[in-house]
Design a protein around this motif. Structure first.
Motif, PDB file in Angstrom:
ATOM      1  N   VAL A 225       0.875  -1.164   0.000  1.00  0.00           N
ATOM      2  CA  VAL A 225       0.000   0.000   0.000  1.00  0.00           C
ATOM      3  C   VAL A 225       0.916   1.218   0.000  1.00  0.00           C
ATOM      4  CG1 VAL A 225      -1.814   1.225   1.222  1.00  0.00           C
ATOM      5  CG2 VAL A 225      -1.726  -1.276   1.323  1.00  0.00           C
ATOM      6  N   VAL A 226       0.813   2.018  -1.049  1.00  0.00           N
ATOM      7  CA  VAL A 226       1.694   3.178  -1.204  1.00  0.00           C
ATOM      8  C   VAL A 226       0.843   4.440  -1.205  1.00  0.00           C
ATOM      9  CG1 VAL A 226       3.436   4.288  -2.653  1.00  0.00           C
ATOM     10  CG2 VAL A 226       3.313   1.797  -2.566  1.00  0.00           C
ATOM     11  N   GLY A 227       1.231   5.400  -0.360  1.00  0.00           N
ATOM     12  CA  GLY A 227       0.512   6.666  -0.287  1.00  0.00           C
ATOM     13  C   GLY A 227       0.829   7.558  -1.479  1.00  0.00           C
ATOM     14  N   ALA A 228       0.077   8.625  -1.586  1.00  0.00           N
ATOM     15  CA  ALA A 228       0.307   9.589  -2.659  1.00  0.00           C
ATOM     16  C   ALA A 228       1.689  10.219  -2.494  1.00  0.00           C
ATOM     17  CB  ALA A 228      -0.768  10.672  -2.624  1.00  0.00           C
ATOM     18  N   PRO A 229       2.434  10.342  -3.578  1.00  0.00           N
ATOM     19  CA  PRO A 229       3.771  10.934  -3.456  1.00  0.00           C
ATOM     20  C   PRO A 229       3.705  12.428  -3.145  1.00  0.00           C
ATOM     21  CG  PRO A 229       3.263  10.458  -5.749  1.00  0.00           C
ATOM     22  CD  PRO A 229       2.130   9.927  -4.932  1.00  0.00           C
ATOM     23  N   ARG A 230       4.695  12.870  -2.403  1.00  0.00           N
ATOM     24  CA  ARG A 230       4.851  14.299  -2.092  1.00  0.00           C
ATOM     25  C   ARG A 230       6.088  14.774  -2.842  1.00  0.00           C
ATOM     26  NH1 ARG A 230       7.391  17.460   2.388  1.00  0.00           N
ATOM     27  NH2 ARG A 230       8.397  15.519   2.998  1.00  0.00           N
ATOM     28  N   ILE A 231       5.930  15.766  -3.691  1.00  0.00           N
ATOM     29  CA  ILE A 231       7.055  16.289  -4.471  1.00  0.00           C
ATOM     30  C   ILE A 231       7.914  17.151  -3.555  1.00  0.00           C
ATOM     31  CG2 ILE A 231       7.724  17.781  -6.385  1.00  0.00           C
ATOM     32  CD1 ILE A 231       5.196  16.792  -7.827  1.00  0.00           C
ATOM     33  N   LEU A 232       9.201  16.792  -3.497  1.00  0.00           N
ATOM     34  CA  LEU A 232      10.147  17.529  -2.666  1.00  0.00           C
ATOM     35  C   LEU A 232      10.841  18.627  -3.452  1.00  0.00           C
ATOM     36  CD1 LEU A 232      11.753  14.456  -0.842  1.00  0.00           C
ATOM     37  CD2 LEU A 232       9.910  15.942  -0.013  1.00  0.00           C
ATOM     38  N   SER A 233      11.174  18.345  -4.719  1.00  0.00           N
ATOM     39  CA  SER A 233      11.819  19.350  -5.565  1.00  0.00           C
ATOM     40  C   SER A 233      11.725  18.932  -7.025  1.00  0.00           C
ATOM     41  CB  SER A 233      13.286  19.541  -5.169  1.00  0.00           C
ATOM     42  OG  SER A 233      14.036  18.373  -5.447  1.00  0.00           O
ATOM     43  N   VAL A 234      11.809  19.937  -7.888  1.00  0.00           N
ATOM     44  CA  VAL A 234      11.855  19.708  -9.325  1.00  0.00           C
ATOM     45  C   VAL A 234      13.066  20.475  -9.831  1.00  0.00           C
ATOM     46  CG1 VAL A 234      10.670  20.017 -11.530  1.00  0.00           C
ATOM     47  CG2 VAL A 234       9.345  19.524  -9.455  1.00  0.00           C
ATOM     48  N   GLY A 235      13.966  19.759 -10.524  1.00  0.00           N
ATOM     49  CA  GLY A 235      15.180  20.406 -10.997  1.00  0.00           C
ATOM     50  C   GLY A 235      15.694  19.763 -12.273  1.00  0.00           C
ATOM     51  N   LEU A 236      16.913  20.125 -12.646  1.00  0.00           N
ATOM     52  CA  LEU A 236      17.515  19.604 -13.866  1.00  0.00           C
ATOM     53  C   LEU A 236      17.731  18.091 -13.802  1.00  0.00           C
ATOM     54  CD1 LEU A 236      20.141  22.412 -14.584  1.00  0.00           C
ATOM     55  CD2 LEU A 236      17.916  22.049 -15.678  1.00  0.00           C
ATOM     56  N   GLN A 237      17.997  17.564 -12.611  1.00  0.00           N
ATOM     57  CA  GLN A 237      18.209  16.118 -12.468  1.00  0.00           C
ATOM     58  C   GLN A 237      16.907  15.333 -12.545  1.00  0.00           C
ATOM     59  OE1 GLN A 237      20.340  15.545  -8.822  1.00  0.00           O
ATOM     60  NE2 GLN A 237      22.327  15.891  -9.785  1.00  0.00           N
ATOM     61  N   GLY A 238      15.803  15.966 -12.255  1.00  0.00           N
ATOM     62  CA  GLY A 238      14.513  15.290 -12.290  1.00  0.00           C
ATOM     63  C   GLY A 238      13.630  15.730 -11.137  1.00  0.00           C
ATOM     64  N   ILE A 239      12.666  14.907 -10.825  1.00  0.00           N
ATOM     65  CA  ILE A 239      11.702  15.189  -9.762  1.00  0.00           C
ATOM     66  C   ILE A 239      12.055  14.323  -8.558  1.00  0.00           C
ATOM     67  CG2 ILE A 239       9.260  15.133  -9.114  1.00  0.00           C
ATOM     68  CD1 ILE A 239       8.700  15.134 -12.213  1.00  0.00           C
ATOM     69  N   ARG A 240      12.303  14.958  -7.441  1.00  0.00           N
ATOM     70  CA  ARG A 240      12.548  14.224  -6.198  1.00  0.00           C
ATOM     71  C   ARG A 240      11.235  14.191  -5.423  1.00  0.00           C
ATOM     72  NH1 ARG A 240      17.479  12.546  -5.644  1.00  0.00           N
ATOM     73  NH2 ARG A 240      19.158  13.636  -6.690  1.00  0.00           N
ATOM     74  N   CYS A 241      10.832  12.977  -5.030  1.00  0.00           N
ATOM     75  CA  CYS A 241       9.578  12.853  -4.302  1.00  0.00           C
ATOM     76  C   CYS A 241       9.687  11.769  -3.236  1.00  0.00           C
ATOM     77  CB  CYS A 241       8.411  12.590  -5.248  1.00  0.00           C
ATOM     78  SG  CYS A 241       8.671  11.276  -6.414  1.00  0.00           S
ATOM     79  N   GLU A 242       8.685  11.750  -2.370  1.00  0.00           N
ATOM     80  CA  GLU A 242       8.656  10.844  -1.226  1.00  0.00           C
ATOM     81  C   GLU A 242       7.244  10.270  -1.113  1.00  0.00           C
ATOM     82  OE1 GLU A 242      10.187  11.656   3.123  1.00  0.00           O
ATOM     83  OE2 GLU A 242       8.303  12.720   2.790  1.00  0.00           O
ATOM     84  N   ALA A 243       7.147   8.981  -0.778  1.00  0.00           N
ATOM     85  CA  ALA A 243       5.846   8.349  -0.569  1.00  0.00           C
ATOM     86  C   ALA A 243       5.962   7.338   0.557  1.00  0.00           C
ATOM     87  CB  ALA A 243       5.364   7.667  -1.842  1.00  0.00           C
ATOM     88  N   ASN A 244       4.993   7.334   1.450  1.00  0.00           N
ATOM     89  CA  ASN A 244       4.951   6.335   2.520  1.00  0.00           C
ATOM     90  C   ASN A 244       4.444   5.018   1.961  1.00  0.00           C
ATOM     91  OD1 ASN A 244       5.744   8.162   4.592  1.00  0.00           O
ATOM     92  ND2 ASN A 244       3.666   8.965   4.628  1.00  0.00           N
ATOM     93  N   TYR A 245       4.877   3.906   2.582  1.00  0.00           N
ATOM     94  CA  TYR A 245       4.396   2.596   2.160  1.00  0.00           C
ATOM     95  C   TYR A 245       4.174   1.702   3.375  1.00  0.00           C
ATOM     96  CZ  TYR A 245       8.880   0.439   3.215  1.00  0.00           C
ATOM     97  OH  TYR A 245       9.983  -0.024   3.881  1.00  0.00           O
ATOM     98  N   ALA A 246       3.346   0.678   3.169  1.00  0.00           N
ATOM     99  CA  ALA A 246       3.164  -0.400   4.142  1.00  0.00           C
ATOM    100  C   ALA A 246       3.073  -1.697   3.349  1.00  0.00           C
ATOM    101  CB  ALA A 246       1.901  -0.195   4.968  1.00  0.00           C
ATOM    102  N   VAL A 247       3.694  -2.744   3.865  1.00  0.00           N
ATOM    103  CA  VAL A 247       3.630  -4.065   3.242  1.00  0.00           C
ATOM    104  C   VAL A 247       2.950  -4.999   4.234  1.00  0.00           C
ATOM    105  CG1 VAL A 247       4.927  -5.982   2.248  1.00  0.00           C
ATOM    106  CG2 VAL A 247       5.744  -3.627   1.932  1.00  0.00           C
ATOM    107  N   ILE A 248       1.868  -5.606   3.796  1.00  0.00           N
ATOM    108  CA  ILE A 248       1.130  -6.561   4.612  1.00  0.00           C
ATOM    109  C   ILE A 248       1.389  -7.945   4.039  1.00  0.00           C
ATOM    110  CG2 ILE A 248      -1.163  -7.338   5.333  1.00  0.00           C
ATOM    111  CD1 ILE A 248      -0.691  -3.754   4.425  1.00  0.00           C
TER     112      ILE A 248
END
Length: 117
Positions: free
Chosen positions: A45-68
């Motif tokens: 189960v993966v939560g909606a990603p949160r965009i941390l930054s957008v730059g020349l290297q790409g999009i850095r983002c974070e998402a919470n997860y749980a594995v059952i």
């Protein structure tokens, strides 16, 4: 897969590290051909990603997860929780993960991590 404590301290030690297609292929071979374990299902189960930054290297983002994990004759249990730290890049085929770090929260993990989280 890296413990949160190691990640926050900048220590490179990881529980499971797949840094190339060859390493991933080796893990797949090991799962299919050499590992014997009780059958089970894993639900991610993966939560909606949160965009941390957008730059020349790409999009850095974070998402919470749980594995059952569900074994055939047992109740489902929470196997692992944490967050993904991703670098997403634009390619001719569309957006793709360039990097996916799996940072898990618990200091104690089962000794049966067979499949990458």
């Amino acid at each position: 897969m890296q413990p949160r404590e190691n990640h926050e301290r900048g220590f490179p030690l990881a529980t499971l590290s797949l840094e190339s297609k060859g390493m991933l292929k080796d893990r797949v071979y090991g799962i299919r051909e050499t590992l014997l374990h009780d059958p089970y299902y894993q639900r991610h189960v993966v939560g909606a990603p949160r965009i941390l930054s957008v730059g020349l290297q790409g999009i850095r983002c974070e998402a919470n997860y749980a594995v059952i994990r569900t074994k055939l004759s047992e109740a489902s249990t929470v196997f692992n929780v944490g967050r993904y730290l991703d670098l997403v890049v634009r390619t001719p085929q569309g957006l793709r993960f360039a990097v996916r770090e799996c940072i898990y929260d618990s200091e104690m993990i089962p000794n049966s991590i067979i499949y990458p989280v």
